[in-house]
Design an enzyme around this catalytic site. Structure first.
Site, mmCIF file in Angstrom:
data_model
loop_
_atom_site.group_PDB
_atom_site.id
_atom_site.type_symbol
_atom_site.label_atom_id
_atom_site.label_comp_id
_atom_site.label_asym_id
_atom_site.label_seq_id
_atom_site.Cartn_x
_atom_site.Cartn_y
_atom_site.Cartn_z
ATOM 1 N N HIS A 38 0.740 -1.090 -0.014
ATOM 2 C CA HIS A 38 -0.154 0.062 -0.036
ATOM 3 C C HIS A 38 0.941 1.191 0.014
ATOM 4 O O HIS A 38 1.629 1.568 1.012
ATOM 5 C CB HIS A 38 -0.719 -0.006 1.148
ATOM 6 C CG HIS A 38 -1.759 -1.295 1.300
ATOM 7 N ND1 HIS A 38 -2.960 -1.166 0.805
ATOM 8 C CD2 HIS A 38 -1.610 -2.426 1.872
ATOM 9 C CE1 HIS A 38 -3.706 -2.291 0.875
ATOM 10 N NE2 HIS A 38 -2.689 -3.115 1.835
ATOM 11 N N LYS A 122 -8.105 -7.177 -7.315
ATOM 12 C CA LYS A 122 -8.271 -7.344 -5.806
ATOM 13 C C LYS A 122 -9.678 -7.508 -5.403
ATOM 14 O O LYS A 122 -10.288 -6.432 -5.377
ATOM 15 C CB LYS A 122 -7.471 -6.286 -5.115
ATOM 16 C CG LYS A 122 -7.411 -6.298 -3.525
ATOM 17 C CD LYS A 122 -6.547 -7.575 -3.103
ATOM 18 C CE LYS A 122 -6.585 -7.772 -1.715
ATOM 19 N NZ LYS A 122 -5.707 -6.757 -0.842
ATOM 20 N N HIS A 159 -8.392 -10.700 -0.353
ATOM 21 C CA HIS A 159 -8.176 -10.598 1.052
ATOM 22 C C HIS A 159 -9.112 -11.516 1.728
ATOM 23 O O HIS A 159 -10.378 -11.634 1.696
ATOM 24 C CB HIS A 159 -8.700 -8.978 1.455
ATOM 25 C CG HIS A 159 -8.569 -8.876 3.151
ATOM 26 N ND1 HIS A 159 -7.624 -7.767 3.539
ATOM 27 C CD2 HIS A 159 -9.070 -9.464 4.013
ATOM 28 C CE1 HIS A 159 -8.127 -7.869 4.804
ATOM 29 N NE2 HIS A 159 -8.635 -8.878 5.522
ATOM 30 N N HIS A 197 -1.678 -11.961 2.483
ATOM 31 C CA HIS A 197 -1.384 -11.998 3.918
ATOM 32 C C HIS A 197 -1.885 -13.025 5.004
ATOM 33 O O HIS A 197 -2.903 -12.902 5.644
ATOM 34 C CB HIS A 197 -1.501 -10.581 4.392
ATOM 35 C CG HIS A 197 -2.829 -10.063 4.053
ATOM 36 N ND1 HIS A 197 -3.940 -10.750 4.228
ATOM 37 C CD2 HIS A 197 -3.131 -8.847 3.768
ATOM 38 C CE1 HIS A 197 -5.080 -9.766 3.588
ATOM 39 N NE2 HIS A 197 -4.451 -8.684 3.402
ATOM 40 N N ASP A 270 2.564 -6.108 2.818
ATOM 41 C CA ASP A 270 1.399 -5.471 3.231
ATOM 42 C C ASP A 270 1.793 -4.317 3.834
ATOM 43 O O ASP A 270 0.903 -3.825 4.865
ATOM 44 C CB ASP A 270 0.425 -6.281 3.944
ATOM 45 C CG ASP A 270 -0.775 -5.896 4.418
ATOM 46 O OD1 ASP A 270 -1.675 -5.052 3.556
ATOM 47 O OD2 ASP A 270 -1.431 -6.253 5.210
#
Ligand code: NCD
Ligand code: ZN
Length: 367
Positions: A38, A122, A159, A197, A270
């Site tokens: 990010h 995403k 995610h 992650h 991340d």
């Protein structure tokens, strides 16, 4: 007796280590990539971009800006802003992504592929994390989009947590895998999926058992810490991220996966900066800022696990292979020299508190 040697750390890798008394003091490896980053936008870019480009050659740029990146034109403009913030003498390739909404059309996806700048789409379940309000409310309703992604061979980055308020925050990853991901993979066996992650032993097992189309990124904070680090003796908001830190046995499972040499597990920091005031308040944002020392901290973890020889492939080869990109030619050198992380970095008009603020990191970039 002191011996100083330069040797290949193992025959199959390009890593070279200087050793003194069998302790590695210098590490030379292929410049790594960050497969989950990010950078945010605007006035903070000079700080976030500088930290990442000092370490990484390429990065998958997450699209969850306040106003998410939902089409190729927006991604192109964002990529330009990132490149404008690039310090001189650095080569860095921002690999852009699109934020999946149920408005994403086949035409837009075809445009994304044709642009050559979009490397993944995403999926954020709505409400699951920072800036995910525009995410997906019903996974089943976007199956036609998965179909198109599979046909166009665009990787799907997920995610992988449910946002159902009934589900305990520590179980949200496990439940997503059980309730949704297995079904998605079964319905779209050729779709390349990155579970971002990962934080649990269940996710490690899931990835290991899935086909080669399924991989996962592992962050530095989930390798370094478990939930005790965040909660014991006081709440440490700068260790609060999503998916949330789990129990020690999950941390151990992630470490075992990261150093296993299994190409399905690769580096994704991340790194997710937030202004200090939005972390240190009664309802703080999720995200750890790690870009300022990312590869150094991974080196620390791999060294402690006696697996420095596995770092290069985890950080520079497996992700590139999964995304079908060439390995970087440039090299990165780290030296064993402790340095103290600053208490804060400037972050536009604010500041960001980095991981390990005011504390020592044992590896240092040798620039
Ligand atoms: C990320 C952010 O701040 O954008 N936060 C986090 O805790 N990891 C979003 C995300 O990756 O979940
Ligand atoms: Zn993220």
């Amino acid at each position: 007796m002191t011996t100083s040697t330069i040797l290949s750390i193992d025959n199959s890798s390009n890593t070279y280590a200087n050793k003194i008394n069998n302790i590695v003091t210098k590490l030379t490896m292929t410049r790594p990539d960050d497969w989950h980053l990010h950078l945010r936008d605007g006035a903070v870019l000079p700080t976030t971009v500088r930290h990442s480009v000092q370490r990484f050659a390429r990065a998958i740029i997450m699209p969850n800006l306040k106003s998410p990146i939902v089409n190729t034109d927006q991604a192109q403009a964002y990529q330009k802003r990132i490149l404008q913030a690039l310090p001189t003498h650095y080569n860095f390739k921002p690999l852009m992504t699109l934020y999946l909404t149920d408005q994403l059309t086949t035409t837009e996806l075809q445009k994304a592929v044709a642009s050559g700048i979009i490397y993944a789409v995403k999926l954020y379940p709505s409400g699951v994390t920072t800036n995910s309000a525009s995410g997906i409310k019903s996974i089943e309703s976007i199956y036609p989009i998965f179909e198109t992604l599979q046909r166009l061979d665009v990787p799907l980055s997920i995610h992988a947590e449910v946002s159902d308020p009934q589900i305990d925050i520590f179980d949200r990853e496990k439940v997503f895998l059980e309730d949704y991901l297995g079904k998605i993979i079964k319905s779209f066996p050729e779709l390349r999926i990155i579970i971002e992650h990962i934080t649990t032993s269940q996710a490690v097992d899931f990835v290991k058992e899935a086909s080669t189309q399924v991989a996962a990124t592992i962050t530095i904070q989930h390798l370094l810490y478990n939930r005790n680090a965040m909660l014991l003796g006081g709440i440490r908001p700068h260790l609060y991220c999503l998916p949330i830190l789990k129990r020690a046995h999950h941390q151990q499972a992630l470490l075992t996966a990261a150093i296993s040499g299994n190409p399905k597990f690769f580096l994704g920091t991340d790194s997710a900066p937030h202004a200090q005031s939005t972390k240190e308040c009664s309802c703080g944002c999720a995200g750890c800022y790690t870009a300022h020392a990312a590869i150094e901290l991974y080196a620390e973890v791999f060294e402690q696990a006696g697996a420095l020889d596995k770092l290069e492939a985890f950080a520079a080869f497996y992700g590139a292979d999964f995304y079908r990109l060439p390995h970087n030619q440039e090299r990165l050198q780290l030296v064993k020299a402790a340095w103290t992380v600053p208490d804060a970095y400037s972050f536009g008009a604010n500041q960001v508190i980095p991981l390990r603020a005011g504390e020592k990191v044992t590896w240092k970039l040798d620039c």
